[in-house]
Design a protein around this motif. Structure first.
Motif, PDB file in Angstrom:
ATOM      1  N   GLU A  72       3.970  -7.916  -2.559  1.00 33.45           N
ATOM      2  CA  GLU A  72       2.974  -6.896  -3.311  1.00 33.45           C
ATOM      3  C   GLU A  72       2.939  -5.707  -2.795  1.00 33.45           C
ATOM      4  O   GLU A  72       2.152  -4.888  -3.115  1.00 33.45           O
ATOM      5  CB  GLU A  72       1.559  -7.540  -3.329  1.00 33.45           C
ATOM      6  N   HIS A  73       3.892  -5.219  -2.046  1.00 34.88           N
ATOM      7  CA  HIS A  73       3.926  -3.991  -1.474  1.00 34.88           C
ATOM      8  C   HIS A  73       4.820  -3.072  -2.465  1.00 34.88           C
ATOM      9  O   HIS A  73       5.797  -3.505  -3.201  1.00 34.88           O
ATOM     10  CB  HIS A  73       4.470  -3.757  -0.095  1.00 34.88           C
ATOM     11  N   GLY A 112      -5.373   5.891   3.479  1.00 33.07           N
ATOM     12  CA  GLY A 112      -4.148   6.188   4.590  1.00 33.07           C
ATOM     13  C   GLY A 112      -4.103   4.841   5.397  1.00 33.07           C
ATOM     14  O   GLY A 112      -3.183   4.513   5.760  1.00 33.07           O
ATOM     15  N   GLU A 113      -5.329   4.105   5.696  1.00 34.99           N
ATOM     16  CA  GLU A 113      -5.156   3.007   6.775  1.00 34.99           C
ATOM     17  C   GLU A 113      -4.617   1.741   5.886  1.00 34.99           C
ATOM     18  O   GLU A 113      -4.275   0.889   6.546  1.00 34.99           O
ATOM     19  CB  GLU A 113      -6.494   2.736   7.131  1.00 34.99           C
ATOM     20  N   ALA A 114      -4.487   1.728   4.637  1.00 30.09           N
ATOM     21  CA  ALA A 114      -3.742   0.703   3.961  1.00 30.09           C
ATOM     22  C   ALA A 114      -2.399   0.743   3.881  1.00 30.09           C
ATOM     23  O   ALA A 114      -1.601  -0.067   3.268  1.00 30.09           O
ATOM     24  CB  ALA A 114      -4.491   0.719   2.501  1.00 30.09           C
ATOM     25  N   LEU A 115      -1.584   1.766   4.393  1.00 31.61           N
ATOM     26  CA  LEU A 115      -0.235   2.069   4.444  1.00 31.61           C
ATOM     27  C   LEU A 115       0.396   0.944   5.366  1.00 31.61           C
ATOM     28  O   LEU A 115      -0.047   0.682   6.540  1.00 31.61           O
ATOM     29  CB  LEU A 115       0.285   3.492   4.519  1.00 31.61           C
ATOM     30  N   SER A 116       1.772   0.519   5.028  1.00 33.02           N
ATOM     31  CA  SER A 116       2.506  -0.271   5.693  1.00 33.02           C
ATOM     32  C   SER A 116       3.397   0.443   6.483  1.00 33.02           C
ATOM     33  O   SER A 116       4.347  -0.078   7.484  1.00 33.02           O
ATOM     34  CB  SER A 116       2.925  -1.456   5.168  1.00 33.02           C
ATOM     35  N   PHE A 117       3.958   1.581   5.992  1.00 30.46           N
ATOM     36  CA  PHE A 117       4.988   2.411   6.364  1.00 30.46           C
ATOM     37  C   PHE A 117       4.862   3.825   5.864  1.00 30.46           C
ATOM     38  O   PHE A 117       4.347   4.237   4.841  1.00 30.46           O
ATOM     39  CB  PHE A 117       6.352   1.884   5.632  1.00 30.46           C
ATOM     40  N   VAL A 118       5.205   4.931   6.626  1.00 32.50           N
ATOM     41  CA  VAL A 118       5.319   6.233   6.504  1.00 32.50           C
ATOM     42  C   VAL A 118       6.531   6.737   6.952  1.00 32.50           C
ATOM     43  O   VAL A 118       7.031   6.168   7.961  1.00 32.50           O
ATOM     44  CB  VAL A 118       4.019   7.236   6.776  1.00 32.50           C
ATOM     45  N   ALA A 119       7.052   7.813   6.155  1.00 28.83           N
ATOM     46  CA  ALA A 119       8.357   8.698   6.971  1.00 28.83           C
ATOM     47  C   ALA A 119       8.025  10.002   6.432  1.00 28.83           C
ATOM     48  O   ALA A 119       7.751  10.373   5.376  1.00 28.83           O
ATOM     49  CB  ALA A 119       9.610   7.969   6.200  1.00 28.83           C
ATOM     50  N   GLU A 120       8.454  10.898   7.190  1.00 26.36           N
ATOM     51  CA  GLU A 120       8.393  12.190   7.289  1.00 26.36           C
ATOM     52  C   GLU A 120       9.886  12.817   7.434  1.00 26.36           C
ATOM     53  O   GLU A 120      10.491  12.457   8.426  1.00 26.36           O
ATOM     54  CB  GLU A 120       7.254  12.957   8.082  1.00 26.36           C
TER      55      GLU A 120
END
Length: 197
Positions: A72-73, A112-120
């Protein structure tokens, strides 16, 4: 307010505004198409267009991680604002993954706290923030994986094991090598093709 381009320029101050007032100001701000506005250290910062090949890199990352997403992501790139009220920050990560429920409301301020991954993907105007402030904010928010694609140094750094200090674990590899993306993804990211053309 601070407006940041390739060369930062000052056009006022936001020192007396609360975080909620900064969010309201940001919502009313007319940002040029293709630019994004974030709240960083009490300032509204507008970043310029990315270089064209950054789109290829963002798509390569999404294509490789999509089969390994938790149930579900979804993973995407684009101008969405994720809010971190405890840190008084609001970021628009280049690539972001989270449960589909994160976006099922009418607000432009996503959790923002619901994210499982971020990339910059770093640029000359965002690199310092990507390598320092965002490491601390994303880690404190409990985001399991933060990937920094340092486009100037041509290297990828994956951070995991979030903590109150940021992240406890990190590995850096030059572009062209494979990099392990830890849980909840547990897959290899091939960074071939990430270099500037």
């Amino acid at each position: 307010m601070t407006v940041m381009a390739e060369r930062p320029t000052m056009s006022g101050t936001t020192e007396s505004q609360s975080f909620e007032e900064l969010l309201q100001t940001l919502d009313a701000l007319v940002v040029p198409d293709g630019s994004k506005a974030e709240i960083i250290k009490g300032n509204i910062v507008v970043s310029p267009w990315s270089k064209g090949y950054y789109l290829d890199v963002m798509e390569l990352v999404c294509e490789q991680l999509r089969p390994h997403l938790p149930e579900e992501h979804r993973i995407s790139y684009g101008p969405f604002l994720y809010v971190f009220p405890g840190a008084e920050r609001a970021f628009g990560p280049d690539i972001h993954a989270g449960h589909r429920s994160v976006s099922r409301h009418a607000s432009t301020h996503l959790d923002g706290e619901a994210l499982s991954f971020v990339a910059e993907l770093t640029s000359s105007s965002t690199r310092d923030t990507d390598l320092s402030d965002k490491v601390e904010v994303y880690g404190r928010a409990g985001i399991p994986v933060y990937l920094i694609l340092d486009m100037q140094e041509e290297q990828a750094t994956v951070l995991w094991t979030p903590s109150v200090k940021g992240y406890e674990s990190r590995v850096t590899r030059p572009f062209g090598e494979r990099l392990l993306i830890p849980a909840p993804f547990d897959c290899l990211l091939d960074t071939a093709g990430f270099k500037a053309p």
